[in-house]
Design an enzyme around this catalytic site. Structure first.
Site, PDB file in Angstrom:
ATOM      1  N   ASP A 102      -5.124  45.796  29.592  1.00 25.98           N
ATOM      2  CA  ASP A 102      -4.481  46.766  28.712  1.00 25.98           C
ATOM      3  C   ASP A 102      -3.033  46.394  28.413  1.00 25.98           C
ATOM      4  OD1 ASP A 102      -3.636  49.068  27.428  1.00 25.98           O
ATOM      5  OD2 ASP A 102      -3.428  50.215  29.276  1.00 25.98           O
ATOM      6  N   ASP A 283      -1.717  47.559  20.895  1.00 26.39           N
ATOM      7  CA  ASP A 283      -2.349  48.079  22.103  1.00 26.39           C
ATOM      8  C   ASP A 283      -3.838  47.761  22.140  1.00 26.39           C
ATOM      9  OD1 ASP A 283      -2.999  49.441  24.379  1.00 26.39           O
ATOM     10  OD2 ASP A 283      -2.813  51.426  23.502  1.00 26.39           O
TER      11      ASP A 283
END
Length: 509
Positions: A102, A283
């Protein structure tokens, strides 16, 4: 990551195997093969989305160390285009975990052997079984925007990816999980800046770099939008893979460390500019593209989308609308325009028997950074089309046209009347006159050649991790306490201080 899309749709597993080292550039390639689970018979699927509410997080000091000369490899699996999972091990002998990578958070955490019922079904770390374990004991707690959270304590041990051992890595052993039931990953490995780390610990990638395991402080993502393809994507530690993008790389300096945040000159839908001089973060933990409410509403209204209160997303009537009637959406980053065409920003769910529903991937959230600026979250639907490079040493983000830019999903003949005669732009970018200039309108049938002065970077001593996409979002908020956002299988929206919204689809998927 911002948003994790939970879904009872077909769950796609990526079986990853290590391939041969590519010739001449020390890149280790890890191929990914997809295998489908049986379809769900349920007529309802739920997509939980996260809305970001970032708060300021105190900065922690970090002493940067010089690079060395080696490479690291990691295998990732694709959980139905929601989040990206790879195998890591912790301890000696190794204890294996499925980890979600992530770019919207910085901590590494896994369930602890001291966790009981809330960790059922997950692999757990047992410090008593590791000869390299070192106690830390500091408390750890993260709350995600979807209402999920984890808590526990910090420990130190060796963390290994594809045989490359990162020593003395601080991570969290979680003794209590909330809202994680059904997740395919055991934990999360954050790839954002140290500012987001809960207790000022050095993030995994920084340790990898400072210990000389990679020759460049760079990692890069290739995400493949084609869910039927053998390869779902890859993550490379230590460089970039020039075979996964075309043209040159456009770099933009990070404007605020924490997330990978950078300035955007403008955002426009068709010929209308809906935002100028704004900010965004890249992201991998967010499936959708999220932006300030007023600007997102303008985009969706311009495409004739209707807000669906049940799913809390915008829908487009793809049974009546033609593709040629839908506008392109263009993000001008630096001096380059990054274009998304209609089939690249619509999420089409359903089948002939149950019917189709077309969702816009543009979702509203008024998220602010620590300077009080609203920002966009460019999730997987942007990153599918643009290869992304994250450079910690030079504090910059790079984007290039992905080799999968021109891939389009198969569309049922009942959708988009006259769409067969519509030409979708096959060029993803065009150059603008200045980095702040507003770009001219590009129709769905136009193409423009991009020329960027930025030279393509070469990969030296890199570690490649093949990825597959899954709809999830986990982004960590800038707060005094560490928070990483995660969502259950559904379109992910990445940041860690985010609210969860449930999206119910009245169709069998």
């Amino acid at each position: 990551m911002m948003l994790k899309v939970a879904s009872t749709l077909l769950v796609m597993f990526i079986i990853v195997h290590l391939c041969e080292n590519s010739v001449g550039n020390d890149i280790f390639r890890i191929a990914i093969r997809r295998a489908r689970r049986p379809s769900s018979n349920k007529t309802n699927s739920t997509i939980s989305t996260k809305i970001i509410a970032n708060r300021q997080k105190s900065l922690s000091s970090y002493a940067k160390t010089s690079l060395a000369t080696s490479s690291v490899n990691e295998n990732l699996t694709n959980e139905f285009d929601v989040y990206f999972i790879g195998e890591i091990s912790i301890g000696t002998p190794p204890q294996n975990f499925r980890i979600d990578f992530d770019t919207g958070s910085s901590d590494l955490w896994v369930p602890s052997s001291q966790c009981q019922w809330s960790c059922n079904g997950f692999n757990k770390y047992n410090s008593a079984e590791s000869t390299t374990y070192v106690a830390n004991g500091e408390t750890f707690s993260i709350s995600y925007g979807d209402g999920s959270s984890v808590s526990g304590f910090l420990s130190v041990d060796v963390v290994t990816i594809n045989g490359m051992a990162v020593k003395s890595q601080t991570f969290a052993e979680c003794t209590y999980l909330v809202g994680m039931t059904g997740d395919k990953n055991d934990g999360i490995l954050g790839l954002a800046f140290p500012n987001l780390a809960s207790d000022g610990e050095k993030p995994f990638f920084y340790n990898m770099w400072s210990q000389g395991l990679i020759s460049q402080a760079i990692f890069s993502f290739y995400l493949n939008p084609d869910t039927s393809a053998t390869s779902g994507g890859e993550l490379i530690f230590g460089g970039a893979d020039s075979s996964k993008y075309t043209g040159s790389i456009t770099y933009i300096s990070v404007s605020l460390e924490g997330y990978w945040e950078f300035p955007i000159a403008s955002v426009r839908v068709g010929s209308k500019i809906v935002s100028s001089s704004t900010y965004a973060i890249a992201d991998t933990g967010t499936t959708l593209i999220i932006g300030p409410t007023a600007q997102i509403n303008s985009i969706n209204i311009a495409m004739g989308a209707t807000y669906d209160s049940q799913s809390q997303m915008y829908t487009v009537d793809c049974h009546k609308r033609s593709l040629s009637s839908l506008p392109n959406v263009t993000f001008t980053i630096g001096d380059r325009a990054f274009i998304l065409t209609p089939l690249q920003y619509l999420w089409i769910l359903g089948d002939q028997s149950t019917g189709y529903i077309c969702y816009s991937v543009f979702s509203p959230s008024d998220s602010e950074d620590s300077n009080g600026n609203l920002f966009w979250i460019l999730g997987d639907y942007f990153l599918y089309r643009y290869y992304s490079i994250f450079d910690i040493n030079k504090k910059r983000v790079g984007f290039a046209t992905s080799i999968s830019y021109d891939w389009m999903p198969t569309v049922d003949s009942s959708l988009f009347p006259t769409s067969s005669t519509t030409t979708v732009s096959t060029t993803s970018t065009m150059k603008t006159t200045t980095s702040t200039a507003r770009t001219t309108t590009v129709s769905t049938t136009s193409t423009m050649k991009t020329t960027i002065s930025t030279a393509r970077t070469t990969t030296v001593s890199t570690t490649k991790i093949e990825l597959s996409s899954t709809t999830t979002t986990r982004t960590q908020p800038l707060t005094t306490t560490t928070t990483i956002t995660e969502t259950s299988p559904s379109p992910k929206r990445g940041n860690s201080t985010v609210h969860k919204r449930a999206i119910h689809f009245p169709y069998a998927l």
